[in-house]
Design a protein around this motif. Sequence first.
Motif, PDB file in Angstrom:
ATOM      1  N   SER A  34       0.576  -1.687  -0.053  1.00  0.00           N
ATOM      2  CA  SER A  34      -0.036   0.309   0.136  1.00  0.00           C
ATOM      3  C   SER A  34       0.880   1.401  -0.611  1.00  0.00           C
ATOM      4  N   ARG A  35       2.190   1.457   0.126  1.00  0.00           N
ATOM      5  CA  ARG A  35       3.238   2.591   0.394  1.00  0.00           C
ATOM      6  C   ARG A  35       3.386   2.129  -0.831  1.00  0.00           C
ATOM      7  N   ASP A  36       3.533   1.269  -1.734  1.00  0.00           N
ATOM      8  CA  ASP A  36       4.113   1.480  -2.970  1.00  0.00           C
ATOM      9  C   ASP A  36       6.020   0.780  -3.000  1.00  0.00           C
ATOM     10  N   CYS A  37       6.009  -0.110  -1.943  1.00  0.00           N
ATOM     11  CA  CYS A  37       7.246  -1.199  -1.566  1.00  0.00           C
ATOM     12  C   CYS A  37       6.676  -2.387  -1.402  1.00  0.00           C
ATOM     13  N   GLY A  38       8.206  -3.514  -1.452  1.00  0.00           N
ATOM     14  CA  GLY A  38       7.977  -4.883  -1.690  1.00  0.00           C
ATOM     15  C   GLY A  38       8.907  -5.756  -0.670  1.00  0.00           C
ATOM     16  N   ALA A  39       8.585  -6.450  -0.167  1.00  0.00           N
ATOM     17  CA  ALA A  39       9.889  -7.469   1.165  1.00  0.00           C
ATOM     18  C   ALA A  39      10.053  -8.620   0.721  1.00  0.00           C
ATOM     19  N   VAL A  40      11.035  -8.683   1.535  1.00  0.00           N
ATOM     20  CA  VAL A  40      12.154  -9.951   1.148  1.00  0.00           C
ATOM     21  C   VAL A  40      12.016 -10.650   2.505  1.00  0.00           C
ATOM     22  N   THR A  41      11.673 -11.569   2.932  1.00  0.00           N
ATOM     23  CA  THR A  41      11.568 -12.501   4.066  1.00  0.00           C
ATOM     24  C   THR A  41      12.008 -13.480   4.193  1.00  0.00           C
ATOM     25  N   PHE A  42      13.391 -14.303   5.374  1.00  0.00           N
ATOM     26  CA  PHE A  42      14.127 -15.235   5.028  1.00  0.00           C
ATOM     27  C   PHE A  42      14.570 -15.892   6.495  1.00  0.00           C
ATOM     28  N   GLU A  43      14.523 -16.647   6.412  1.00  0.00           N
ATOM     29  CA  GLU A  43      14.410 -17.879   7.832  1.00  0.00           C
ATOM     30  C   GLU A  43      15.794 -18.547   7.838  1.00  0.00           C
ATOM     31  N   VAL A  44      16.575 -18.658   9.117  1.00  0.00           N
ATOM     32  CA  VAL A  44      17.320 -19.559   8.780  1.00  0.00           C
ATOM     33  C   VAL A  44      17.493 -20.583  10.291  1.00  0.00           C
ATOM     34  N   SER A  45      16.788 -21.624   9.523  1.00  0.00           N
ATOM     35  CA  SER A  45      16.400 -22.512  10.309  1.00  0.00           C
ATOM     36  C   SER A  45      17.416 -24.197  10.580  1.00  0.00           C
ATOM     37  N   ARG A  46      18.077 -24.382  11.225  1.00  0.00           N
ATOM     38  CA  ARG A  46      18.740 -25.032  12.355  1.00  0.00           C
ATOM     39  C   ARG A  46      18.704 -25.541  13.355  1.00  0.00           C
ATOM     40  N   ALA A  47      18.807 -26.843  13.620  1.00  0.00           N
ATOM     41  CA  ALA A  47      18.541 -28.323  15.053  1.00  0.00           C
ATOM     42  C   ALA A  47      19.114 -27.095  15.436  1.00  0.00           C
ATOM     43  N   LEU A  72      13.045  -5.648  -6.645  1.00  0.00           N
ATOM     44  CA  LEU A  72      12.426  -6.790  -6.393  1.00  0.00           C
ATOM     45  C   LEU A  72      13.110  -8.324  -7.409  1.00  0.00           C
ATOM     46  N   LEU A  73      12.982  -7.286  -8.829  1.00  0.00           N
ATOM     47  CA  LEU A  73      13.210  -8.537  -9.798  1.00  0.00           C
ATOM     48  C   LEU A  73      14.864  -8.642  -9.959  1.00  0.00           C
ATOM     49  N   ALA A  74      15.106  -8.131  -8.897  1.00  0.00           N
ATOM     50  CA  ALA A  74      17.006  -9.329  -8.556  1.00  0.00           C
ATOM     51  C   ALA A  74      17.173  -9.706  -8.501  1.00  0.00           C
ATOM     52  N   VAL A  75      15.651  -9.997  -6.871  1.00  0.00           N
ATOM     53  CA  VAL A  75      16.595 -10.646  -5.431  1.00  0.00           C
ATOM     54  C   VAL A  75      16.589 -11.800  -6.079  1.00  0.00           C
ATOM     55  N   GLU A  76      16.149 -12.922  -6.440  1.00  0.00           N
ATOM     56  CA  GLU A  76      16.080 -14.432  -6.775  1.00  0.00           C
ATOM     57  C   GLU A  76      17.327 -14.560  -7.085  1.00  0.00           C
ATOM     58  N   GLU A  77      18.017 -13.970  -8.520  1.00  0.00           N
ATOM     59  CA  GLU A  77      18.902 -14.352  -9.241  1.00  0.00           C
ATOM     60  C   GLU A  77      20.100 -13.853  -7.664  1.00  0.00           C
ATOM     61  N   ALA A  78      20.180 -12.839  -6.988  1.00  0.00           N
ATOM     62  CA  ALA A  78      21.263 -11.662  -5.998  1.00  0.00           C
ATOM     63  C   ALA A  78      21.401 -13.317  -5.101  1.00  0.00           C
ATOM     64  N   PHE A  79      20.504 -13.885  -4.771  1.00  0.00           N
ATOM     65  CA  PHE A  79      20.193 -15.247  -3.485  1.00  0.00           C
ATOM     66  C   PHE A  79      20.583 -16.164  -4.146  1.00  0.00           C
ATOM     67  N   LYS A  80      21.163 -16.320  -5.569  1.00  0.00           N
ATOM     68  CA  LYS A  80      21.417 -17.489  -5.611  1.00  0.00           C
ATOM     69  C   LYS A  80      23.084 -17.058  -6.371  1.00  0.00           C
ATOM     70  N   SER A  81      23.060 -16.571  -7.111  1.00  0.00           N
ATOM     71  CA  SER A  81      24.697 -16.593  -7.335  1.00  0.00           C
ATOM     72  C   SER A  81      25.407 -15.689  -6.168  1.00  0.00           C
ATOM     73  N   GLU A  82      24.461 -15.777  -5.332  1.00  0.00           N
ATOM     74  CA  GLU A  82      25.761 -15.065  -3.745  1.00  0.00           C
ATOM     75  C   GLU A  82      26.049 -16.733  -3.091  1.00  0.00           C
ATOM     76  N   ALA A  83      25.100 -17.799  -2.970  1.00  0.00           N
ATOM     77  CA  ALA A  83      24.691 -19.059  -2.691  1.00  0.00           C
ATOM     78  C   ALA A  83      26.160 -19.516  -3.496  1.00  0.00           C
ATOM     79  N   ILE A 123       9.924 -13.901  -1.591  1.00  0.00           N
ATOM     80  CA  ILE A 123       9.643 -13.143  -2.504  1.00  0.00           C
ATOM     81  C   ILE A 123       8.850 -12.121  -2.367  1.00  0.00           C
ATOM     82  N   SER A 124       7.307 -11.295  -1.761  1.00  0.00           N
ATOM     83  CA  SER A 124       6.545 -10.804  -1.961  1.00  0.00           C
ATOM     84  C   SER A 124       6.048 -10.451  -4.151  1.00  0.00           C
ATOM     85  N   GLY A 125       4.940 -11.635  -4.134  1.00  0.00           N
ATOM     86  CA  GLY A 125       4.135 -11.159  -5.379  1.00  0.00           C
ATOM     87  C   GLY A 125       5.109 -13.063  -5.987  1.00  0.00           C
ATOM     88  N   VAL A 126       5.873 -13.653  -5.270  1.00  0.00           N
ATOM     89  CA  VAL A 126       6.602 -14.907  -6.013  1.00  0.00           C
ATOM     90  C   VAL A 126       5.930 -15.762  -4.903  1.00  0.00           C
TER      91      VAL A 126
END
Length: 539
Positions: free
Chosen positions: A407-420, A437-448, A474-477
């Motif tokens: 509603s404020r013209d912004c997206g969001a990325v949420t992440f979680e580290v899940s370790r026992a 936002l469009l660059a987020v998915e590729e950025a995570f893949k390349s950084e990993a 990733i919001s909208g995905v």
Amino acid sequence: MAAKILVIGATNGRFVEAFAKVTALQAKNNFSLSLLLGDLFSDPSQTNSEETENIKRLLHGEIRVPLPTYFGLGQYSLPLPVHEKINSSGEVCENLFFLGKKTVLNTSDGIRIIALGGRLDAGLATGETGGAEGETLPFYSEKDAKGLKGANHADLLLTYEWPEGVGNRSALAPPGVKGTGVIAELAVALRPRYHFAAGGEVFWEREPYRNKTKSGEDESEIKITRFLGVADWGNEKKARALYAFSINPKDTNVAIPASATACPYKEDGSKKRPRQDSHGGASFFWGDHTSGGHERDRCSKRGRGGRGAREARPPPGPESCFFCLSYPQLEKHLIVSIGNESYVTVAKGPLTNSTVNPSTLPFSSHVLIIPLTHTPTITAIDDEDSRKSTIEEMTNYRLAIEQMLMSRDCGAVTFEVSRANGVHSHWQLIPVPKDKLLAVEEAFKSEAKADRIGEFEKREVGAENEGDYFRVWISGVDGSLVVSLREGEYFDLQFGRKVLAKVMGLKSVHWKDCTQTFDEEVKDANDFKEAFKSFDFSL
């Protein structure tokens, strides 16, 4: 069988409109009884002609009280006609009963109600305000209060004054009510299921707290108390003046809620605890929240007769976990919403701020969504229903915050580290401008790939994840991106922040490099709460 009870805030002379409202509620809900906190009538010395007439009508049965209703003392004495009627007949009118200054009442439903009305008068500390006259004076002595401790237990405790220290260990900042130590001692002794007090201009419901077990009891017999301050009827701030609930006096095996804290009334409970310094000791709370966060502690002990390199210290329990509401030094000013299974807090050392966000989002909005249950991972929650409801509510929080940001013209990325080997699971949600936002998915893949973590896989909504993993929404995905983490191998807990910092062109990554002053943190939290208000389902 459970009894349905309605609690009414002090009417202060406005009982005609209050009873009219209660009549309508009773027709729909069929309550067993109602309890009125504080003053039913206004100050007798200030009674106007309209109220005088209403009192007369009430005493003559011309104003209907729709169900058995009990009231006690607040800050005023009872009007003389009411006092005389009670002395002559024992009740004000049909269905309206005076509890007196101090009362132990067992209802027909088997509910044990203990009430202490009025305010503590230190001058009466060694005496007792007994007798017919004393019963209607708005003061009580310490002896009055101590006498009620002999009742041993209560389902419901009703007091005009608040207990001193009730806000200790709570994540919900209580209103500025000083409270009385005598009331706190009474609550400790009686361990009521519910404790109600007059709220004045505010309604405040504390998280449930665990009472201490008594001699001869085991841990399975822990009793839970819920404290509520109910606002006066017709208060100017329009705070909640009615509270309905159900209680079964025979149900002694009440489950301990995930949000329950330790008892607030301890010997040191009234001592003010220093506020946690923004730079001190909380690194695992805001980004290093796994057992690896204790590595420095273990290393510092080596060579000094301490633990060896392979002997890990046990992770913190709820009492010393920075994410648990029962943690004594919890930074309450950061919390912005509390649900039934989880809560939301603005981040300490947020990655984003008003200079990074779009102009439509002039506050950080970097938040954490945290389960109330102390658990290293969500999947580690043993109870299946609790696990499902926790995931559902955390997801609802994520989606609601995304809606607010959209509603404020912004997206969001949420992440979680899940370790026992983690301490307390949580999700981090960071606002990202829509054009990034469009660059987020590729950025995570390349950084990993660059960090040799592994390859991300696309997971459908609701898909279960096994083992240790890092997950991104990733919001909208639809669905999420998940990469498995190898057990025992190092993983940079700043990974999510690092990737998003690159996407948004930010230099500062670690939370310690993004710290704010206390006033800035308070402003960020308040601004977020105001913006999120219309999206917050917990309200």
